[in-house]
Design a protein around this motif. Structure first.
Motif, PDB file in Angstrom:
ATOM      1  N   VAL A 414       0.896  -1.058   0.048  1.00 28.88           N
ATOM      2  CA  VAL A 414      -0.026   0.063   0.008  1.00 28.88           C
ATOM      3  C   VAL A 414       0.749   1.265  -0.088  1.00 28.88           C
ATOM      4  O   VAL A 414       1.918   1.513   0.933  1.00 28.88           O
ATOM      5  CB  VAL A 414      -1.003  -0.252   1.187  1.00 28.88           C
ATOM      6  CG1 VAL A 414      -1.739   1.276   1.090  1.00 28.88           C
ATOM      7  CG2 VAL A 414      -1.860  -0.962   1.260  1.00 28.88           C
ATOM      8  N   LEU A 415       0.813   2.089  -0.968  1.00 28.76           N
ATOM      9  CA  LEU A 415       1.480   3.331  -1.221  1.00 28.76           C
ATOM     10  C   LEU A 415       0.657   4.391  -0.320  1.00 28.76           C
ATOM     11  O   LEU A 415      -0.478   4.665  -0.422  1.00 28.76           O
ATOM     12  CB  LEU A 415       1.518   3.876  -2.768  1.00 28.76           C
ATOM     13  CG  LEU A 415       2.218   5.132  -2.922  1.00 28.76           C
ATOM     14  CD1 LEU A 415       3.624   4.964  -2.418  1.00 28.76           C
ATOM     15  CD2 LEU A 415       1.923   5.348  -4.277  1.00 28.76           C
ATOM     16  N   ILE A 416       1.492   5.134   0.452  1.00 29.74           N
ATOM     17  CA  ILE A 416       1.089   5.990   1.341  1.00 29.74           C
ATOM     18  C   ILE A 416       1.843   7.350   1.334  1.00 29.74           C
ATOM     19  O   ILE A 416       2.756   7.468   1.127  1.00 29.74           O
ATOM     20  CB  ILE A 416       0.978   5.736   2.962  1.00 29.74           C
ATOM     21  CG1 ILE A 416       0.226   4.404   3.067  1.00 29.74           C
ATOM     22  CG2 ILE A 416       0.485   6.709   3.798  1.00 29.74           C
ATOM     23  CD1 ILE A 416       0.467   3.852   4.597  1.00 29.74           C
ATOM     24  N   ALA A 417       1.097   8.502   1.019  1.00 32.47           N
ATOM     25  CA  ALA A 417       1.397   9.799   0.522  1.00 32.47           C
ATOM     26  C   ALA A 417       0.864  10.840   0.962  1.00 32.47           C
ATOM     27  O   ALA A 417      -0.424  10.766   1.428  1.00 32.47           O
ATOM     28  CB  ALA A 417       1.872   9.953  -0.754  1.00 32.47           C
ATOM     29  N   GLY A 418       1.433  12.222   1.001  1.00 31.13           N
ATOM     30  CA  GLY A 418       0.789  13.361   1.075  1.00 31.13           C
ATOM     31  C   GLY A 418       0.446  13.808   2.733  1.00 31.13           C
ATOM     32  O   GLY A 418       1.153  13.195   3.620  1.00 31.13           O
ATOM     33  N   SER A 419      -0.017  14.984   2.689  1.00 29.85           N
ATOM     34  CA  SER A 419      -0.526  15.758   3.865  1.00 29.85           C
ATOM     35  C   SER A 419       0.238  16.971   3.948  1.00 29.85           C
ATOM     36  O   SER A 419       1.177  17.419   3.841  1.00 29.85           O
ATOM     37  CB  SER A 419       0.263  15.040   5.331  1.00 29.85           C
ATOM     38  OG  SER A 419      -0.392  15.493   6.414  1.00 29.85           O
ATOM     39  N   ASN A 420      -0.804  17.934   3.866  1.00 34.34           N
ATOM     40  CA  ASN A 420      -0.235  19.241   3.859  1.00 34.34           C
ATOM     41  C   ASN A 420      -1.402  19.961   4.479  1.00 34.34           C
ATOM     42  O   ASN A 420      -2.311  20.808   3.733  1.00 34.34           O
ATOM     43  CB  ASN A 420      -0.112  19.804   2.428  1.00 34.34           C
ATOM     44  CG  ASN A 420       0.126  21.302   2.532  1.00 34.34           C
ATOM     45  OD1 ASN A 420       0.805  21.936   3.514  1.00 34.34           O
ATOM     46  ND2 ASN A 420      -0.004  21.836   1.276  1.00 34.34           N
ATOM     47  N   PRO A 421      -1.710  20.052   5.988  1.00 33.66           N
ATOM     48  CA  PRO A 421      -2.768  20.875   6.399  1.00 33.66           C
ATOM     49  C   PRO A 421      -2.459  22.365   6.459  1.00 33.66           C
ATOM     50  O   PRO A 421      -2.176  23.013   7.667  1.00 33.66           O
ATOM     51  CB  PRO A 421      -2.901  20.296   7.635  1.00 33.66           C
ATOM     52  CG  PRO A 421      -1.685  19.949   8.010  1.00 33.66           C
ATOM     53  CD  PRO A 421      -0.972  19.336   6.825  1.00 33.66           C
TER      54      PRO A 421
END
Length: 738
Positions: A414-421
């Motif tokens: 499973v590829l997990i990416a991102g996050s920019n709050p």
């Protein structure tokens, strides 16, 4: 993100200020190559922030809507739409208003510079009838796509206060539906008015009779896309909100012969904040980061086959509360949940009514706190009280909050990416803009052998003649009859993932029987999917063969005709009876399930150390080496920060291994900068949750007791060898036709 081919993942990002340039503007699109572990920027003209998207029957993809043009600091583009209020274009970021845009892509494996392989993003050509930001896209049984609701220009939730115009909110809400390709003028959907405010990214699932189950706010309905008629269903228990920005983890349970392919939808987490706390377009009316997320789970069967009335029922609570958790279907028919926070909601803000503008927001612009770094697995077939487990699952130290995504890859990782709050790129705040990606390896990666099926088809039909798959004796150990009894064929559509949800994600187990052969190979006789395109809509899917919980690599296939329109159907497949044969056994070494692990992206050198073996089993080969210097959205900083995929670790002998990760072994890199550091040791405590930078009192309270010493060691890669398969050094990552 979405899986375009068996080697390519396509990624769209926020438009605001990525450092890598393409076409004279920041890049906010990329294509990531799974095998070479590199990402390449792609040109896109319109703002894709908070778009929706879906596959088409031929394997192409389409995205809908997004944001108006945005400039530095999140302000409207400096060239405004006629009448003002929304940016038409920004001369710094180079983005055009994307709110009505329809963008198309034909995924390619080769010649990515070809015009045919680029995004088609033309503002003067294909557009929606309405501006949509946070709309939902769900495919129908003919391959067309229903596009539902959305904001007109964005905001925290889709309402004003007081809410005197729940239909259009003075022009800020879009309560209509339309279709791609168009089926006529957009129509008002009463459910979008009823759920005014909390109806962004409404959860939507096509049902067997062609109606759509739609859930938003705490309401539910069955909507007929042909007549625009709605049938009310019960409210969500406890009035728990699961749509954005509460962002509960939501997915349809696997469709199986055992449940007669009857859809049931599972909702977990989210928030039960009272209505007045949700505020309006500007911001929440509460310091949301102080409000715990729900840990409750409920499921509903919208179309029961026994004639009963649909009802929500409570199932096992999650192991902790989560907002922005995300379900991923796994080929062993369990469901992984990753990412999210213990408190608060999605979204960002520079103030709340309790914290004035330029006041002390304790978590930067984030409206959530307490990132949850430990995955968990839900088993829908486990007894009550035993459905959730995180035993042996390691913990990531990367906060995956607002704007995080996860996607099943063809090797069943499973590829997990991102996050920019954050309003813009911010690399120094407590929850920064995150360009690091991870790959999580579920527990079945602890096995010493995985199936290597042959003759897996690349086209499936709705009903019709069954097909045969051959499994060689080298794919399993033990008696052949037992192995055959515990083998299944699973079809998974990973979906189009954004904001902690996977639009279009589904899984289905196909009917199968078997013949055990004298050479200990097993011939699976497999039925086509049932002759109802509403169960799994036409388009791209992955086919896995799973033996005793251990999946093969996935084969990318097209289900249906490949065309938009009524899908050909035939009578359901008729399978021969199973034929057993005593006295034959598989030739693979003994297999064990082991413990899962995940890989981390980090801007440090990666270590390489001696290979390890589990319980004396034979060497299984490295999974994936490291990638340094990825560009575009996966790793677009123009620095040595990249995406690292850790190698498979041996199964730990202890039952509860310390939840910490060793670094992956890096090969190559930016001009080979890190390629000569393969013998150096990296700090395995890099995967312990932020112990030194723990600004959040709610961050994984158990982290203080974690032992940073890891029982796992990386397996070395040899030279330039393409060691991409998790179990065999010299085989391809994908299953292939023989």
């Amino acid at each position: 993100m979405f899986l375009g081919t068996d080697q390519k993942v396509y990624i769209l990002d926020k438009t605001e200020g990525n450092s890598v340039q393409i076409g004279g503007h920041p890049a906010w699109a990329s294509v990531y190559d799974i095998e070479s572990r590199t990402a390449t920027p792609m040109d896109m003209l319109t703002n894709t922030f908070c778009a929706s998207g879906m596959h088409l029957p031929n394997g192409s993809y389409v995205t809908f809507g997004g944001n108006g043009a945005v400039g530095q600091g999140g302000v409207e583009g400096d060239v405004q739409e006629p009448g003002g209020f929304t940016g038409l274009f920004d001369t710094v970021y180079g983005d055009w208003d994307g709110r009505t845009q329809i963008r198309l892509l034909n995924p390619c494996d080769d010649d990515l510079n070809s015009t045919q392989c680029q995004w088609y993003d033309n503002r003067t050509d294909v557009q929606m009838q309405k501006a949509r930001w946070y709309s939902t896209a769900e495919p129908l049984g003919d391959g067309s796509i229903a596009i539902i609701g959305g904001f007109v220009s964005g905001g925290y939730i889709n309402r004003n206060t007081p809410n005197t115009d729940p239909e259009f909110e003075g022009g800020a809400a879009e309560p209509t539906t339309e279709f791609y390709p168009s089926k006529g003028p957009a129509q008002v959907m009463n459910f979008m008015i009823k759920t005014s405010g909390l109806n962004a990214y409404a959860h939507t699932y096509l049902m067997p009779d062609g109606r759509l189950f739609v859930q938003a706010n705490f309401s539910s309905t069955l909507w007929d896309p042909n007549s625009n008629e709605e049938t009310d269903l019960p409210d969500m228990p406890g009035q728990i909100i699961r749509v954005y920005p509460a962002s509960g983890a939501t997915a349809m349970l696997p469709l199986t012969p055992a449940n007669n392919y009857t859809p049931t939808v599972l909702f977990c987490g989210g928030s039960d904040m009272p209505d007045e706390f949700w505020g309006n377009y500007t911001y929440p009316n509460f310091n949301t980061w102080d409000y715990p997320a729900s840990n409750k789970c409920h499921q509903i069967t919208p179309e029961p086959t026994d004639g009963s009335t649909p009802q929500y029922t409570e199932v096992d609570d999650m192991l902790e509360g989560r907002t922005m958790g995300q379900f991923i279907h796994l080929p062993d028919m369990t469901m992984l949940v990753v990412n999210g926070g213990l408190n608060g909601t999605a979204g960002y803000s520079q103030s709340t009514p309790q914290v004035p503008l330029f006041g002390d927001m304790p978590f930067g612009e984030s409206l959530a706190s307490g990132p949850v770094g430990t995955p968990a697995i839900f088993n829908p077939n486990a007894p009550t009280g035993q459905q959730w487990s995180n035993q042996g699952l390691q913990t990531s130290n990367i906060a995956r909050l607002y704007h995080s995504s996860a996607l099943l890859l063809p090797d069943a990782s499973v590829l997990i990416a991102g996050s920019n709050p954050n309003i813009d790129v911010n690399l120094s705040t407590i929850f920064p803009t995150t360009y690091k990606a991870e790959v999580f390896y579920p527990p079945y990666f602890g096995a010493t052998t995985r199936p290597s099926p042959q003759n897996v088809p690349t086209n499936l039909t709705y009903g019709g003649d069954p097909f045969d798959i051959t499994i060689p004796a080298s794919s399993y150990s033990g008696p052949a009859n037992d192995a055959a009894d515990n083998t299944s064929v699973v079809v998974i559509r990973p979906g189009w993932t954004t904001h902690a949800m996977n639009m279009g994600q589904r899984s289905m187990q196909l009917n199968s029987t078997y013949t055990v052969n004298s050479d200990a190979s097993i011939t699976l006789h497999v039925s086509q999917p049932p002759p109802n395109p509403n169960l799994v809509q036409p388009g791209p899917v992955l086919i896995f063969v799973t033996m005793s919980g251990i999946p093969s690599n996935g084969t990318l296939a097209i289900l249906g005709s490949g065309q938009i329109g009524a899908q050909p159907t035939a009578a359901a497949s008729v399978l021969p009876a199973s034929i057993r044969l005593d006295g034959v056994s598989g030739s693979a070494p003994g297999s064990s399930s082991g413990n899962s692990s995940s890989s981390n992206g980090n801007n440090t050198s990666a270590n390489s150390s001696d290979s390890s073996q589990s319980n004396g089993a034979s060497h299984t080969g490295a999974i994936v080496g490291g990638i340094i210097g990825a560009v575009a959205v996966v790793g677009i900083l123009g620095t040595a920060i990249g995406v690292y995929m850790a190698k498979r670790r041996r199964a730990a002998s202890q039952q509860h291994p310390a939840p910490s990760y060793p670094m992956s072994a890096a090969q190559g890199g930016v001009g080979g900068v890190l390629g000569n550091q393969r013998g150096k040791n990296a700090d395995s405590s890099a995967f312990v949750p932020l112990q030194q930078d723990n600004f959040s009192g709610a961050w994984n309270a158990s982290s203080a007791s974690l032992n940073p010493a890891s029982p796992y060691r990386d397996e070395p890669r040899s030279g330039q060898s393409a060691e991409f398969d998790p179990y065999y050094q010299n085989t391809r990552r994908m299953s292939v036709n023989h």
